[in-house]
Design an enzyme around this catalytic site. Sequence first.
Site, PDB file in Angstrom:
ATOM      1  N   SER A 125     -54.135 -14.085 -24.365  1.00 12.24           N
ATOM      2  CA  SER A 125     -54.733 -12.960 -23.648  1.00 12.24           C
ATOM      3  C   SER A 125     -56.229 -12.920 -23.883  1.00 12.24           C
ATOM      4  CB  SER A 125     -54.106 -11.668 -24.181  1.00 12.24           C
ATOM      5  OG  SER A 125     -54.876 -10.561 -23.791  1.00 12.24           O
ATOM      6  N   TYR A 149     -52.049  -6.134 -31.690  1.00 13.38           N
ATOM      7  CA  TYR A 149     -51.639  -6.998 -30.576  1.00 13.38           C
ATOM      8  C   TYR A 149     -52.566  -8.207 -30.481  1.00 13.38           C
ATOM      9  CZ  TYR A 149     -51.287  -8.689 -25.793  1.00 13.38           C
ATOM     10  OH  TYR A 149     -51.172  -9.500 -24.692  1.00 13.38           O
ATOM     11  N   LYS A 153     -51.979 -12.468 -31.011  1.00 16.83           N
ATOM     12  CA  LYS A 153     -52.320 -13.537 -30.056  1.00 16.83           C
ATOM     13  C   LYS A 153     -53.249 -14.558 -30.709  1.00 16.83           C
ATOM     14  CE  LYS A 153     -49.686 -12.342 -26.774  1.00 16.83           C
ATOM     15  NZ  LYS A 153     -48.549 -13.200 -26.404  1.00 16.83           N
TER      16      LYS A 153
HETATM   17  N1  UFG Z   1     -58.018   2.851 -16.924  1.00 16.32           N
HETATM   18  C1  UFG Z   1     -58.220   4.109 -16.398  1.00 16.32           C
HETATM   19  N2  UFG Z   1     -57.129   4.936 -16.267  1.00 16.32           N
HETATM   20  C2  UFG Z   1     -55.877   4.561 -16.626  1.00 16.32           C
HETATM   21  C3  UFG Z   1     -55.673   3.272 -17.170  1.00 16.32           C
HETATM   22  C4  UFG Z   1     -56.781   2.437 -17.315  1.00 16.32           C
HETATM   23  O1  UFG Z   1     -59.349   4.479 -16.058  1.00 16.32           O
HETATM   24  O2  UFG Z   1     -54.944   5.367 -16.486  1.00 16.32           O
HETATM   25  C5  UFG Z   1     -59.166   1.922 -17.032  1.00 16.32           C
HETATM   26  C6  UFG Z   1     -59.462   1.440 -18.429  1.00 16.32           C
HETATM   27  O3  UFG Z   1     -60.297   2.349 -19.105  1.00 16.32           O
HETATM   28  C7  UFG Z   1     -60.111   0.082 -18.153  1.00 16.32           C
HETATM   29  C8  UFG Z   1     -59.401  -0.409 -16.885  1.00 16.32           C
HETATM   30  O4  UFG Z   1     -58.846   0.766 -16.288  1.00 16.32           O
HETATM   31  O5  UFG Z   1     -61.480   0.251 -17.842  1.00 16.32           O
HETATM   32  C9  UFG Z   1     -58.280  -1.386 -17.173  1.00 16.32           C
HETATM   33  O6  UFG Z   1     -57.401  -0.850 -18.139  1.00 16.32           O
HETATM   34  P1  UFG Z   1     -55.952  -1.465 -18.407  1.00 16.32           P
HETATM   35  O7  UFG Z   1     -55.273  -0.597 -19.406  1.00 16.32           O
HETATM   36  O8  UFG Z   1     -55.248  -1.710 -17.119  1.00 16.32           O
HETATM   37  O9  UFG Z   1     -56.267  -2.899 -19.003  1.00 16.32           O
HETATM   38  P2  UFG Z   1     -57.152  -3.334 -20.272  1.00 16.32           P
HETATM   39  O10 UFG Z   1     -58.278  -4.165 -19.740  1.00 16.32           O
HETATM   40  O11 UFG Z   1     -57.477  -2.205 -21.139  1.00 16.32           O
HETATM   41  O12 UFG Z   1     -56.133  -4.246 -21.077  1.00 16.32           O
HETATM   42  C10 UFG Z   1     -55.374  -5.263 -20.446  1.00 16.32           C
HETATM   43  C11 UFG Z   1     -54.174  -5.560 -21.323  1.00 16.32           C
HETATM   44  C12 UFG Z   1     -54.653  -6.178 -22.603  1.00 16.32           C
HETATM   45  C13 UFG Z   1     -55.510  -7.371 -22.320  1.00 16.32           C
HETATM   46  C14 UFG Z   1     -56.658  -7.023 -21.412  1.00 16.32           C
HETATM   47  C15 UFG Z   1     -57.411  -8.270 -21.057  1.00 16.32           C
HETATM   48  O13 UFG Z   1     -53.445  -4.371 -21.570  1.00 16.32           O
HETATM   49  O14 UFG Z   1     -53.560  -6.595 -23.348  1.00 16.32           O
HETATM   50  O15 UFG Z   1     -56.145  -6.411 -20.238  1.00 16.32           O
HETATM   51  O16 UFG Z   1     -58.481  -8.011 -20.209  1.00 16.32           O
HETATM   52  F1  UFG Z   1     -56.036  -7.847 -23.447  1.00 16.32           F
END
Ligand code: UFG
Length: 336
Positions: A125, A149, A153
Amino acid sequence: MASILLTGGAGYIGSHTYVALTQAGHDVVIIDNFSNAGRGVPGRLARITGAPVTCLEGSVLDAQFLDDVFAKHSFDAVVHFAALKAVGESVEKPLDYIETNGQGLITLLRAMEKASVFRLVFSSSATVYGIPDETPTPETAPRRAINPYGFTKIMGEEVLEQLATNDARWAFGTLRYFNPAGAHSSGLIGEDPGDTPNNLMPYIARVATGDLPQISVFGDDYDTPDGTGVRDYIHVEDLAQGHVLSLDALLRSSQSHLVNLGTGQGYSVLEMLSAYSAACGRDLPYKIAPRRSGDVPIYCAAPEKAKKLLGFEARRTLQDMCSSSWNWVAQRPRGN
Ligand code: UFG
């Protein structure tokens, strides 16, 4: 044609990879413990591929189960998805993550060694970059664990590197996924989190179906063009294709590789919302909420290495991701 074991093959990325591998002519056996996958998935994979699906229920922590699977089938390689993947949960239950993701990998490697199967594609990841100094982030960027997590990885990657370096029989394809999104074009498989989703795309999808009232945008004061978080979303069917290419490279050359799987193009939360609104035909309600702890402003892949080594290039657009997700959630059979 090769014979492949797919661990976690009923899950979100695993099920799409099953279809891609099968359509590339490979013979695939799935193992899954259904801890985060619907029991209806194998049946729907059979509908998509037009052929029966072999799916055995069991855990990668169960050495006897794995030995039995390897005794019954003769595999050329393994694609290993079976793992836990929620960042927040990993902070609450670090030992569960270390056990399933760490010990699960070791138990699998032991079973492979006994059966003389020495090729494995590993789900890593972008989280291994922690808070990257550089975006787009190249594979040479340092690894930093910022949660359990991510630690598991990094641990997995390092275990495989030690094996490949010290025992010439092994070769690994390590794939660092950015943010998977979208669903299969058939509308029969897609992401289906059991609880309230943590990730943006499945959350937006639940708002689009009317199951949740509105999206909380976590922070609008980041140093990004519109102030909201930017991520490199990649269509899950493109991601699945990356596994086919990784496997082909491993079986052809016996050389290990480690690559990012992303598009190189970032989109903000507000851009995602607007693209999904266009796909589902109505403006989705949202509110600006405080930043989520642990979030970084931008995650974006440098995609060149995957293109050079594997010939991998993401083809599908943001519109494809949103419309396929909408097509899936609007008609999906709930909870199976
Ligand atoms: N976000 C919101 N509202 C929500 C959920 C997310 O605004 O309800 C925002 C977050 O703040 C972030 C973006 O949307 O800016 C993406 O968030 P995600 O939770 O969809 O994904 P992340 O990038 O935080 O994390 C995911 C996986 C991780 C991985 C990562 C790699 O969950 O395991 O992508 O880029 F490491």
